[in-house]
Write a protein that holds these residues in place. Structure first.
Motif, PDB file in Angstrom:
ATOM      1  N   PHE A 112       0.848  -1.205   0.000  1.00  0.00           N
ATOM      2  CA  PHE A 112       0.000   0.000   0.000  1.00  0.00           C
ATOM      3  C   PHE A 112       0.877   1.245   0.000  1.00  0.00           C
ATOM      4  CE2 PHE A 112       1.098  -0.934   4.300  1.00  0.00           C
ATOM      5  CZ  PHE A 112       1.191   0.292   4.960  1.00  0.00           C
ATOM      6  N   PRO A 113       0.331   2.384  -0.453  1.00  0.00           N
ATOM      7  CA  PRO A 113      -0.849   2.513  -1.309  1.00  0.00           C
ATOM      8  C   PRO A 113      -0.596   1.845  -2.664  1.00  0.00           C
ATOM      9  CG  PRO A 113      -0.190   4.649  -0.373  1.00  0.00           C
ATOM     10  CD  PRO A 113       0.941   3.719  -0.141  1.00  0.00           C
ATOM     11  N   ALA A 114      -1.623   1.303  -3.246  1.00  0.00           N
ATOM     12  CA  ALA A 114      -1.453   0.537  -4.477  1.00  0.00           C
ATOM     13  C   ALA A 114      -0.917   1.391  -5.624  1.00  0.00           C
ATOM     14  CB  ALA A 114      -2.785  -0.096  -4.876  1.00  0.00           C
ATOM     15  N   ASP A 115      -1.256   2.678  -5.618  1.00  0.00           N
ATOM     16  CA  ASP A 115      -0.832   3.540  -6.724  1.00  0.00           C
ATOM     17  C   ASP A 115       0.549   4.157  -6.496  1.00  0.00           C
ATOM     18  OD1 ASP A 115      -1.639   5.089  -4.629  1.00  0.00           O
ATOM     19  OD2 ASP A 115      -2.902   6.452  -5.799  1.00  0.00           O
ATOM     20  N   ASP A 116       1.084   4.028  -5.297  1.00  0.00           N
ATOM     21  CA  ASP A 116       2.424   4.531  -4.993  1.00  0.00           C
ATOM     22  C   ASP A 116       2.976   3.732  -3.810  1.00  0.00           C
ATOM     23  OD1 ASP A 116       4.743   6.049  -4.887  1.00  0.00           O
ATOM     24  OD2 ASP A 116       3.832   7.629  -3.666  1.00  0.00           O
ATOM     25  N   PRO A 117       3.348   2.484  -4.032  1.00  0.00           N
ATOM     26  CA  PRO A 117       3.677   1.582  -2.924  1.00  0.00           C
ATOM     27  C   PRO A 117       4.812   2.091  -2.026  1.00  0.00           C
ATOM     28  CG  PRO A 117       3.440   0.358  -4.973  1.00  0.00           C
ATOM     29  CD  PRO A 117       3.456   1.808  -5.339  1.00  0.00           C
ATOM     30  N   GLN A 118       4.545   2.115  -0.734  1.00  0.00           N
ATOM     31  CA  GLN A 118       5.535   2.513   0.258  1.00  0.00           C
ATOM     32  C   GLN A 118       5.916   1.362   1.188  1.00  0.00           C
ATOM     33  OE1 GLN A 118       6.941   5.649   0.225  1.00  0.00           O
ATOM     34  NE2 GLN A 118       5.750   5.871  -1.663  1.00  0.00           N
ATOM     35  N   TYR A 119       4.917   0.547   1.529  1.00  0.00           N
ATOM     36  CA  TYR A 119       5.158  -0.558   2.462  1.00  0.00           C
ATOM     37  C   TYR A 119       4.529  -1.854   1.941  1.00  0.00           C
ATOM     38  CZ  TYR A 119       6.433   3.021   5.891  1.00  0.00           C
ATOM     39  OH  TYR A 119       7.031   4.071   6.547  1.00  0.00           O
ATOM     40  N   THR A 120       5.239  -2.944   2.165  1.00  0.00           N
ATOM     41  CA  THR A 120       4.713  -4.285   1.917  1.00  0.00           C
ATOM     42  C   THR A 120       4.413  -4.915   3.269  1.00  0.00           C
ATOM     43  OG1 THR A 120       5.968  -4.566  -0.122  1.00  0.00           O
ATOM     44  CG2 THR A 120       5.243  -6.574   0.984  1.00  0.00           C
ATOM     45  N   CYS A 121       3.301  -5.639   3.335  1.00  0.00           N
ATOM     46  CA  CYS A 121       2.912  -6.268   4.598  1.00  0.00           C
ATOM     47  C   CYS A 121       2.405  -7.682   4.324  1.00  0.00           C
ATOM     48  CB  CYS A 121       1.838  -5.444   5.305  1.00  0.00           C
ATOM     49  SG  CYS A 121       1.309  -6.118   6.899  1.00  0.00           S
ATOM     50  N   VAL A 122       2.879  -8.639   5.113  1.00  0.00           N
ATOM     51  CA  VAL A 122       2.426 -10.027   5.010  1.00  0.00           C
ATOM     52  C   VAL A 122       2.004 -10.499   6.393  1.00  0.00           C
ATOM     53  CG1 VAL A 122       3.168 -12.403   4.610  1.00  0.00           C
ATOM     54  CG2 VAL A 122       3.781 -10.632   2.977  1.00  0.00           C
ATOM     55  N   VAL A 123       0.837 -11.123   6.456  1.00  0.00           N
ATOM     56  CA  VAL A 123       0.319 -11.681   7.709  1.00  0.00           C
ATOM     57  C   VAL A 123       0.012 -13.154   7.482  1.00  0.00           C
ATOM     58  CG1 VAL A 123      -1.501 -11.578   9.457  1.00  0.00           C
ATOM     59  CG2 VAL A 123      -0.682  -9.462   8.377  1.00  0.00           C
ATOM     60  N   VAL A 124       0.495 -14.015   8.361  1.00  0.00           N
ATOM     61  CA  VAL A 124       0.225 -15.457   8.288  1.00  0.00           C
ATOM     62  C   VAL A 124      -0.223 -15.924   9.664  1.00  0.00           C
ATOM     63  CG1 VAL A 124       1.176 -17.745   7.870  1.00  0.00           C
ATOM     64  CG2 VAL A 124       1.917 -15.816   6.459  1.00  0.00           C
ATOM     65  N   ILE A 125      -1.350 -16.625   9.724  1.00  0.00           N
ATOM     66  CA  ILE A 125      -1.870 -17.164  10.986  1.00  0.00           C
ATOM     67  C   ILE A 125      -2.209 -18.635  10.769  1.00  0.00           C
ATOM     68  CG2 ILE A 125      -3.732 -17.040  12.688  1.00  0.00           C
ATOM     69  CD1 ILE A 125      -3.864 -14.042  12.187  1.00  0.00           C
ATOM     70  N   VAL A 126      -1.642 -19.496  11.595  1.00  0.00           N
ATOM     71  CA  VAL A 126      -1.794 -20.950  11.444  1.00  0.00           C
ATOM     72  C   VAL A 126      -2.646 -21.522  12.577  1.00  0.00           C
ATOM     73  CG1 VAL A 126      -0.575 -23.158  11.474  1.00  0.00           C
ATOM     74  CG2 VAL A 126       0.351 -21.237  10.179  1.00  0.00           C
ATOM     75  N   GLY A 127      -3.601 -22.373  12.189  1.00  0.00           N
ATOM     76  CA  GLY A 127      -4.411 -23.096  13.166  1.00  0.00           C
ATOM     77  C   GLY A 127      -5.518 -22.299  13.822  1.00  0.00           C
ATOM     78  N   PRO A 128      -6.176 -21.363  13.099  1.00  0.00           N
ATOM     79  CA  PRO A 128      -7.263 -20.610  13.732  1.00  0.00           C
ATOM     80  C   PRO A 128      -8.478 -21.501  13.982  1.00  0.00           C
ATOM     81  CG  PRO A 128      -7.200 -20.131  11.384  1.00  0.00           C
ATOM     82  CD  PRO A 128      -6.005 -20.991  11.679  1.00  0.00           C
ATOM     83  N   LYS A 129      -9.193 -21.226  15.046  1.00  0.00           N
ATOM     84  CA  LYS A 129     -10.445 -21.927  15.345  1.00  0.00           C
ATOM     85  C   LYS A 129     -11.603 -21.112  14.764  1.00  0.00           C
ATOM     86  CE  LYS A 129      -8.251 -24.917  18.021  1.00  0.00           C
ATOM     87  NZ  LYS A 129      -6.886 -24.373  17.874  1.00  0.00           N
ATOM     88  N   GLY A 130     -12.590 -21.787  14.243  1.00  0.00           N
ATOM     89  CA  GLY A 130     -13.725 -21.073  13.644  1.00  0.00           C
ATOM     90  C   GLY A 130     -13.379 -20.624  12.240  1.00  0.00           C
ATOM     91  N   LYS A 131     -13.459 -19.330  11.977  1.00  0.00           N
ATOM     92  CA  LYS A 131     -13.123 -18.800  10.655  1.00  0.00           C
ATOM     93  C   LYS A 131     -11.681 -19.143  10.313  1.00  0.00           C
ATOM     94  CE  LYS A 131     -16.181 -14.760  11.056  1.00  0.00           C
ATOM     95  NZ  LYS A 131     -16.210 -13.276  11.098  1.00  0.00           N
ATOM     96  N   TYR A 132     -11.452 -19.475   9.026  1.00  0.00           N
ATOM     97  CA  TYR A 132     -10.091 -19.832   8.646  1.00  0.00           C
ATOM     98  C   TYR A 132      -9.658 -19.242   7.303  1.00  0.00           C
ATOM     99  CZ  TYR A 132     -12.665 -23.463   6.052  1.00  0.00           C
ATOM    100  OH  TYR A 132     -13.554 -24.131   5.243  1.00  0.00           O
TER     101      TYR A 132
END
Length: 705
Positions: free
Chosen positions: A545-565
């Motif tokens: 983000f921002p998509a039109d002028d990228p400043q930062y990259t962000c990655v989120v990974v969550i393993v083994g969530p209960k309920g929504k996945y």
């Protein structure tokens, strides 16, 4: 003749004296080696036993602004020379009182301590350990004030050994990346040695060089006499930002608590430099709470099947080979497809499938069937071409960060023994391969950075006493991962996910996001994807983000969530919270804000004719110079106002910051944009970057204040 005799006599005397000196030296060496052996052995032993190291102060690990992330504070070990003359003289009368005072001070059993003390005194112990744990400075001062520790009593034999202890002022914040020390490293004789994380990576700079000292007993008190001064370690300035790290950690922790997941990680990278500004790693402890238990972002335990975030790599490979374009249509049928004896499902197959879709919609809706059909159609029979292209992206090699325990990626090759019938299809949407979250972040960052793949950077520089000692430059892994045509299409695909696809819930009115959701089943110790009828999932989101002028990259990974996945509903909210706070704190600032000059008003940008009329009515000097356009921006300078033209490119987003609401509205609508505005006053920010190409029906959000 007489002169010759005189010279000869003199040389004879000199030779005789030299010979005598040589004989004395030889005799002395013989005596030392054979007659005074025990004496010199004793001296050597004394020097060896009484020579000690003066530990160097370990350097600090700092955040990008210089604030302390890890530092060393002194701790003290308390010992007693029970063979010191004064101690020996008063021991019988005072040892009981001494034991009582020590027991009260440390809240231990007096009788047990007295037994140990008596035995040590009987053995003539000169290094008796008074208390097994180290004390801090305040405790040391209080201990020295005990009545039995006066110089004339047991204080004459007190030995205080100083040792540094590593502390982190921000507690667990980024602690796994900062790293740990291992006292047992290298045989356990080198003290606290950097073992993991930045502590291990920068050990050579942080550790410094220990000094040397000789222990001497003067008037019954042991002191160290330095013979070689220590050289303290240098300070390491990292790329980590405390505020960004706090944002990432808090957002991830909230979702971990909500979903009761096994572990999760969140990474924030600066697009242009590759600097890792935040890296949060949370795992479940035995007591059910969450903390920095392991560096899942880059370690072996976090190296797993990425799932749908890998679809970007697959489709970029196909586009790079010229097989497909984003407008090409493929039939996803009813969302269920059998390929070589294995059934592939779309996440919404129970709704009957979506039939024919363009490649763009296949990506936006994250269709497993669609991506698998595309890749198998063009690569079946020459699978090597597909895997070679993936290898060319650099995804089969470790990033080479230098950290202990860095995860090694795994992408199988067609001639491997483990390659089987459906492997090509499964790999296409992120199965049967392994990547670390940081490797995924590095690839997405390359897409944001116009194809330039940069090695993630954790350390900016090393400083000694505030003076720059070494600077670490940005390191380029690959100057161009693909052609510009493929790159532009990939960027459009990622933007589409967040406007019309599985990531649309992350959209916001202030700045555009580009990214990809990911949902994958996680194998149980490589023994299948189900255990006792239960499935384990990994939810992820990778984007920038921002998509039109990228400043930062962000990655989120969550393993083994209960309920929504699903990635969009589990990892997505963490991504959204992080990027919103980053934008509000670091990017939502008025650029080129005019400084006010005393006595001159602040003038909004607007139409030249109206500003000239107002300036004339208020008797203000306005210098228009070369400003020949209908729109001008005004800046106060000394005792006058100066104007510059506001250039408007046809079909491009105009810059309306600093304008009044009505002028901005007129200008934006005239450019073909739909306008949403809030607040009153001047325009402080606009959601679309000035100069970007306008798309039909596009909406711009402006804030006034």
């Amino acid at each position: 003749m007489e002169i010759r005799k005189d010279i000869t006599a003199r040389f004879g005397v000199i030779y005789f004296l030299a010979a005598m000196v040589g004989v004395i030296i030889v005799v002395k060496i013989f005596m030392i080696q054979n007659m005074d052996t025990e004496k010199w052995k004793g001296i050597a032993k004394d020097l060896k036993n009484n020579t000690t190291e003066i530990p160097a102060k370990r350097g600090n690990i700092c955040a990008d602004d210089g604030s302390i992330l890890a530092t060393s504070v002194p701790q003290y070990e308390l010992r007693l020379d029970l063979a010191a003359p004064r101690v020996k003289r008063i021991y019988g009368d005072k040892s009981d009182d001494f034991a009582l005072e020590v027991a009260k001070f440390f809240k231990i059993s007096k009788s047990q301590f007295k037994r140990k003390l008596d035995k040590a005194f009987k053995d003539g112990n000169r290094w008796f350990l008074i208390y097994p744990e180290k004390v801090n400075y305040n405790q040391l001062q209080k201990f020295k004030r005990l009545s039995m520790l006066k110089k004339s009593i047991f204080g004459s034999g007190l030995i205080v050994i100083t040792e540094s202890e590593r502390v982190m002022p921000h507690s667990e914040l980024a602690s796994r990346t900062i790293g740990t020390l291992n006292k047992g490293a290298f045989g356990g004789i080198h003290g606290n040695v950097g073992y993991s994380g930045i502590e291990g990576l920068m050990e050579g700079y942080l550790s410094g060089e220990n000094g040397k000292a000789i222990k001497r007993n003067y008037s019954g008190r042991w002191i160290n006499m330095p013979i070689v001064d220590p050289k303290d370690g240098s300070d390491v300035i990292t790329t980590l930002n405390v505020n960004l790290q706090d944002f990432a950690n808090n957002a991830l922790h909230r979702q971990m608590e909500t979903s009761q997941a096994q572990w999760g990680t969140a990474i924030v990278m600066e697009v242009k430099t590759g600097e890792v500004k935040a890296i949060a790693n949370l795992g479940r402890r035995k007591d059910g709470t969450y903390g920095e238990t392991y560096n899942f972002a880059l370690g072996h335990a976090g190296c797993s099947e990425p799932g749908s975030t890998f679809k970007l790599m697959s489709l970029m490979a196909a586009m790079e080979h010229g097989y497909v374009d984003t407008s090409d249509v493929f039939d996803t049928g009813n969302g269920i497809w059998n390929y070589r004896g294995q059934t592939i499902y779309d996440s919404d197959y129970y709704r009957g499938g979506r039939g024919k879709l363009s490649m763009k919609r296949i990506f936006e809706l994250s269709s497993n069937v669609g991506v698998a059909k595309i890749i198998t159609e063009f690569y079946e029979g020459h699978e090597e071409d597909f895997i070679d292209r993936i290898y060319n992206f650099g995804l089969n090699k470790p990033l080479g960060l230098g950290f202990a325990g860095e995860g090694v990626p795994y992408i199988k090759y067609p001639d491997d023994d483990v390659w089987w019938g459906p492997s090509l299809a499964w790999i296409s949407y992120g199965y049967e391969i392994k990547l670390t979250p940081l490797q995924t972040a590095t690839f997405y960052n390359a897409v944001a950075n116009n194809g330039r793949m940069i090695k993630p950077k954790f350390v900016k520089e090393v400083r000694r006493n505030g003076i720059l000692e070494k600077e670490f430059k940005t390191e380029i892994i690959n100057p161009s991962i693909c052609s510009k045509g493929t790159l532009g299409k990939a960027q459009d695909l990622l933007a589409g996910v967040c406007t019309a696809g599985t990531g649309r819930s992350l959209n916001n009115p202030y700045f555009p996001i580009a990214g990809k959701t990911g949902t994958a089943q996680v194998a149980y110790n490589d023994q299948g994807y189900e255990k006792d009828g239960r499935k384990n999932y990994q939810a992820s989101f990778a984007g920038y983000f921002p998509a039109d002028d990228p400043q930062y990259t962000c990655v989120v990974v969550i393993v083994g969530p209960k309920g929504k996945y699903y990635g969009g509903s589990v990892a997505g909210p963490v991504f959204r919270e992080i990027v919103s706070k980053v934008y509000a704190s670091f990017m939502d600032r008025r650029e080129n804000e005019d400084e006010l000059v005393a006595g001159l008003p602040e003038v909004k940008a607007g139409f030249k004719q109206e500003i000239e009329f107002t300036a004339e009515e208020l008797d203000l000097e306005l210098e228009t110079g070369d400003a020949d356009s209908d729109l001008i921006r005004v800046k106060p300078e000394e005792n006058r106002l100066t104007a510059n033209s506001l250039q408007l490119g046809e079909g491009l987003v105009p810059d309306v910051r600093g304008m009044g609401g009505s002028d901005a509205l007129y200008l934006l609508e005239s450019a073909g944009l739909k306008v949403r505005m809030k607040g009153i006053g001047k325009v402080r920010k606009q959601s679309l970057k000035a100069g970007n190409k306008i798309r039909r029906g596009q909406t711009i959000y402006i804030d006034l204040g």
